[in-house]
Design a protein around this motif. Structure first.
Motif, PDB file in Angstrom:
ATOM      1  N   THR A  46       0.852  -1.186   0.000  1.00  0.00           N
ATOM      2  CA  THR A  46       0.000   0.000   0.000  1.00  0.00           C
ATOM      3  C   THR A  46       0.888   1.237   0.000  1.00  0.00           C
ATOM      4  OG1 THR A  46      -0.087   0.075   2.419  1.00  0.00           O
ATOM      5  CG2 THR A  46      -1.813  -1.185   1.306  1.00  0.00           C
ATOM      6  N   GLY A  47       0.222   2.413   0.007  1.00  0.00           N
ATOM      7  CA  GLY A  47       0.954   3.670   0.118  1.00  0.00           C
ATOM      8  C   GLY A  47       1.550   4.162  -1.178  1.00  0.00           C
ATOM      9  N   LEU A  48       1.031   3.698  -2.320  1.00  0.00           N
ATOM     10  CA  LEU A  48       1.492   4.135  -3.628  1.00  0.00           C
ATOM     11  C   LEU A  48       0.446   5.061  -4.249  1.00  0.00           C
ATOM     12  CD1 LEU A  48       2.632   0.621  -4.838  1.00  0.00           C
ATOM     13  CD2 LEU A  48       4.175   2.510  -4.271  1.00  0.00           C
ATOM     14  N   GLU A  49       0.904   6.071  -4.965  1.00  0.00           N
ATOM     15  CA  GLU A  49      -0.004   7.016  -5.596  1.00  0.00           C
ATOM     16  C   GLU A  49      -0.100   6.722  -7.090  1.00  0.00           C
ATOM     17  OE1 GLU A  49      -0.848  11.838  -5.932  1.00  0.00           O
ATOM     18  OE2 GLU A  49       0.949  11.095  -4.911  1.00  0.00           O
ATOM     19  N   ASN A  50      -1.246   6.225  -7.515  1.00  0.00           N
ATOM     20  CA  ASN A  50      -1.486   5.877  -8.923  1.00  0.00           C
ATOM     21  C   ASN A  50      -0.326   5.084  -9.525  1.00  0.00           C
ATOM     22  OD1 ASN A  50      -3.020   8.863  -8.705  1.00  0.00           O
ATOM     23  ND2 ASN A  50      -4.168   7.225  -9.710  1.00  0.00           N
ATOM     24  N   PRO A  51      -0.039   3.903  -8.984  1.00  0.00           N
ATOM     25  CA  PRO A  51       1.023   3.082  -9.586  1.00  0.00           C
ATOM     26  C   PRO A  51       0.662   2.749 -11.029  1.00  0.00           C
ATOM     27  CG  PRO A  51      -0.297   1.787  -8.044  1.00  0.00           C
ATOM     28  CD  PRO A  51      -0.722   3.205  -7.876  1.00  0.00           C
ATOM     29  N   TRP A  52       1.687   2.723 -11.916  1.00  0.00           N
ATOM     30  CA  TRP A  52       1.418   2.642 -13.357  1.00  0.00           C
ATOM     31  C   TRP A  52       2.074   1.440 -14.024  1.00  0.00           C
ATOM     32  CZ3 TRP A  52       1.927   2.852 -18.572  1.00  0.00           C
ATOM     33  CH2 TRP A  52       0.944   3.550 -19.301  1.00  0.00           C
ATOM     34  N   GLY A  53       3.297   1.127 -13.644  1.00  0.00           N
ATOM     35  CA  GLY A  53       4.010   0.021 -14.283  1.00  0.00           C
ATOM     36  C   GLY A  53       5.085  -0.514 -13.368  1.00  0.00           C
ATOM     37  N   GLY A  54       5.726  -1.594 -13.813  1.00  0.00           N
ATOM     38  CA  GLY A  54       6.788  -2.147 -12.989  1.00  0.00           C
ATOM     39  C   GLY A  54       7.310  -3.459 -13.525  1.00  0.00           C
ATOM     40  N   GLY A  55       8.290  -3.974 -12.833  1.00  0.00           N
ATOM     41  CA  GLY A  55       8.885  -5.252 -13.187  1.00  0.00           C
ATOM     42  C   GLY A  55       9.777  -5.734 -12.064  1.00  0.00           C
ATOM     43  N   PHE A  56      10.003  -7.039 -12.017  1.00  0.00           N
ATOM     44  CA  PHE A  56      10.786  -7.639 -10.946  1.00  0.00           C
ATOM     45  C   PHE A  56      12.281  -7.597 -11.251  1.00  0.00           C
ATOM     46  CE2 PHE A  56       6.782  -9.287  -9.501  1.00  0.00           C
ATOM     47  CZ  PHE A  56       6.955  -9.361  -8.119  1.00  0.00           C
ATOM     48  N   LEU A  57      13.059  -7.340 -10.206  1.00  0.00           N
ATOM     49  CA  LEU A  57      14.508  -7.412 -10.268  1.00  0.00           C
ATOM     50  C   LEU A  57      14.959  -8.816  -9.872  1.00  0.00           C
ATOM     51  CD1 LEU A  57      15.398  -4.025  -8.514  1.00  0.00           C
ATOM     52  CD2 LEU A  57      14.990  -4.462 -10.945  1.00  0.00           C
ATOM     53  N   PRO A  58      16.189  -9.195 -10.223  1.00  0.00           N
ATOM     54  CA  PRO A  58      16.658 -10.555  -9.896  1.00  0.00           C
ATOM     55  C   PRO A  58      16.652 -10.878  -8.405  1.00  0.00           C
ATOM     56  CG  PRO A  58      18.079  -9.548 -11.547  1.00  0.00           C
ATOM     57  CD  PRO A  58      17.150  -8.466 -11.077  1.00  0.00           C
ATOM     58  N   ASP A  59      16.753  -9.865  -7.527  1.00  0.00           N
ATOM     59  CA  ASP A  59      16.774 -10.133  -6.090  1.00  0.00           C
ATOM     60  C   ASP A  59      15.377 -10.258  -5.484  1.00  0.00           C
ATOM     61  OD1 ASP A  59      15.841  -7.537  -6.050  1.00  0.00           O
ATOM     62  OD2 ASP A  59      17.488  -6.718  -4.863  1.00  0.00           O
ATOM     63  N   GLY A  60      14.329 -10.206  -6.321  1.00  0.00           N
ATOM     64  CA  GLY A  60      12.978 -10.380  -5.827  1.00  0.00           C
ATOM     65  C   GLY A  60      12.245  -9.098  -5.508  1.00  0.00           C
ATOM     66  N   HIS A  61      12.920  -7.952  -5.573  1.00  0.00           N
ATOM     67  CA  HIS A  61      12.241  -6.678  -5.381  1.00  0.00           C
ATOM     68  C   HIS A  61      11.454  -6.319  -6.641  1.00  0.00           C
ATOM     69  CE1 HIS A  61      14.913  -6.269  -1.921  1.00  0.00           C
ATOM     70  NE2 HIS A  61      14.191  -5.231  -1.528  1.00  0.00           N
ATOM     71  N   LEU A  62      10.331  -5.641  -6.436  1.00  0.00           N
ATOM     72  CA  LEU A  62       9.522  -5.141  -7.541  1.00  0.00           C
ATOM     73  C   LEU A  62       9.794  -3.653  -7.703  1.00  0.00           C
ATOM     74  CD1 LEU A  62       7.210  -5.474  -9.640  1.00  0.00           C
ATOM     75  CD2 LEU A  62       5.613  -4.923  -7.782  1.00  0.00           C
ATOM     76  N   LEU A  63      10.236  -3.260  -8.886  1.00  0.00           N
ATOM     77  CA  LEU A  63      10.407  -1.853  -9.222  1.00  0.00           C
ATOM     78  C   LEU A  63       9.081  -1.350  -9.775  1.00  0.00           C
ATOM     79  CD1 LEU A  63      12.255   0.652  -9.740  1.00  0.00           C
ATOM     80  CD2 LEU A  63      12.755  -0.359 -11.988  1.00  0.00           C
ATOM     81  N   VAL A  64       8.543  -0.265  -9.205  1.00  0.00           N
ATOM     82  CA  VAL A  64       7.220   0.214  -9.605  1.00  0.00           C
ATOM     83  C   VAL A  64       7.245   1.731  -9.783  1.00  0.00           C
ATOM     84  CG1 VAL A  64       6.402   0.433  -7.216  1.00  0.00           C
ATOM     85  CG2 VAL A  64       4.749   0.107  -9.064  1.00  0.00           C
TER      86      VAL A  64
END
Length: 381
Positions: A46-64
């Motif tokens: 939660t706590g995101l303002e109008n999230p639009w896109g993203g993708g996963f990094l090799p370490d398991g984090h999601l870039l958004v």
């Protein structure tokens, strides 16, 4: 309008709009049944303002990305980072802002990230594609690769902005909307609005692009005649490129994208003007125009799309999933190769969705189009 599935509307979605990460992790999941099996739904972040896109990094984090101009990392436990540093200014009026963001397929060795924006330049606003490197909590070596010129002084709508990489990772694709105020731009081959573009990873025009080297035509163009495509993905079963685009009043489309083809907007459309008047005298097809593989009347407003990977759990396998804004929800299309089969409405009428992303563990994540935005996680039950 297709019939709604009452089993998915039995109770309102009792999820917190904003919660601390510890509360998000502890939240109890809801269970639903679809035509392909049961799945659980919970809020992942939660706590995101109008999230639009993203993708996963090799370490398991999601870039958004967040449309107001921020990007964040979401940890595997749902913890959301502070805004990452180094992003350029964006135009945030209307539908503009920071749009899609995608780690490169070879991020593990290059640290490259691609993102799209609406950007102010001399003469107006353009859709812009960037390449950068992500190091720690910020971006470095931020470099513009392309502006969807000419700029348009009026209007802040229909930027497109969705990014996809070719299956071999050598090319990057970008959708560009028609910019709304001058829809005829979608048919002009000396103009990048209303197009799907194809570039090499460093921003050059590939020699085998359909219009490369032709006088008076932009070599970046891969296909044209698009209104506002915000869904773009390759079918892992066939290698074919698909896009989803907004129609006006009805006429949303799913298109199988082939090089050099004209998808017709605004010369043909299954939709109408917002006033109810006919578009192009009601023509829906014509010589030289490629028909959509599927269209919707009334609108579903499809934004992002994603194919289930071959190794996905059975509840998702063989599906193409569209994030819908109106009617809000998640739409599943059964795919047999590139042929579109039956559709199923999931979470229909609950929340506006902007993008669909498959997690490395097979869960399906959806980004909600809300000022207090969330990432919802759907996992096989």
């Amino acid at each position: 309008m297709p019939l709604r599935r009452r089993s998915l509307l039995a109770a309102p979605l009792a999820l917190p709009i904003l919660a601390a990460p510890s509360l998000v992790r502890a939240q109890e999941a809801e269970t639903f049944r679809s035509q392909h099996g049961a799945f659980r739904l919970r809020t992942f972040a939660t706590g995101l303002e109008n999230p639009w896109g993203g993708g996963f990094l090799p370490d398991g984090h999601l870039l958004v990305s967040e449309r107001p101009g921020r990007a964040r990392l979401v940890a595997p436990d749902g913890t959301v980072s502070a805004p990452l540093t180094g992003l350029p200014e964006v135009v945030t009026g209307g539908q503009g802002g920071l749009l899609d963001i995608r780690p490169a397929p070879d991020f593990a060795t290059t640290s490259e990230v691609y993102f799209s924006t609406s950007t102010l330049v001399t003469g107006g606003v353009v859709t812009r594609l960037y390449r950068a490197r992500l190091a720690g909590q910020g971006f470095t070596e931020v470099r513009p690769l392309l502006d969807a010129v000419p700029p348009q002084a009026r209007g802040r709508n229909h930027f497109g902005g969705r990014i996809a990489f070719s299956p071999d990772g050598a090319h990057v694709f970008l959708t560009c909307g028609d910019r709304y105020e001058q829809r005829e731009r979608a048919q002009r081959l000396d103009d990048l609005a209303g197009k799907i573009l194809r570039l090499t990873r460093d921003g050059r025009i590939p020699a085998d692009n359909p219009f490369a080297g032709k006088q008076g035509q932009r070599g970046e163009i891969f296909s044209y005649g698009h209104r506002n495509p915000q869904g773009l993905a390759f079918n892992p079963a066939t290698g074919s490129l698909f896009s989803a685009e907004f129609g006006p009043l009805g006429g949303d489309e799913l298109n199988l994208i082939r090089p050099g083809q004209n998808y017709g907007w605004p010369e043909v459309s299954y939709g109408r003007e917002y006033s109810g008047q006919l578009i192009a005298n009601g023509r829906t097809a014509g010589p030289g125009f490629t028909d959509p593989v599927k269209f919707w009347v009334p609108s579903i407003s499809p934004s992002g799309l994603a194919f289930a990977p071959p190794e996905a759990p059975a509840v998702w396998r063989g599906g193409l999933f569209l994030a819908c804004l109106r009617t809000p929800g998640l739409l599943r299309l059964r795919m047999e190769g590139d042929r579109v089969g039956a559709e199923e409405q999931l979470l229909w009428g609950r929340v506006r969705l902007r993008q669909v992303i498959f997690a490395p563990d097979g869960a399906l994540l959806v980004l909600t189009d809300e000022a207090r935005g969330r990432i919802l996680r759907l996992e096989a039950a």
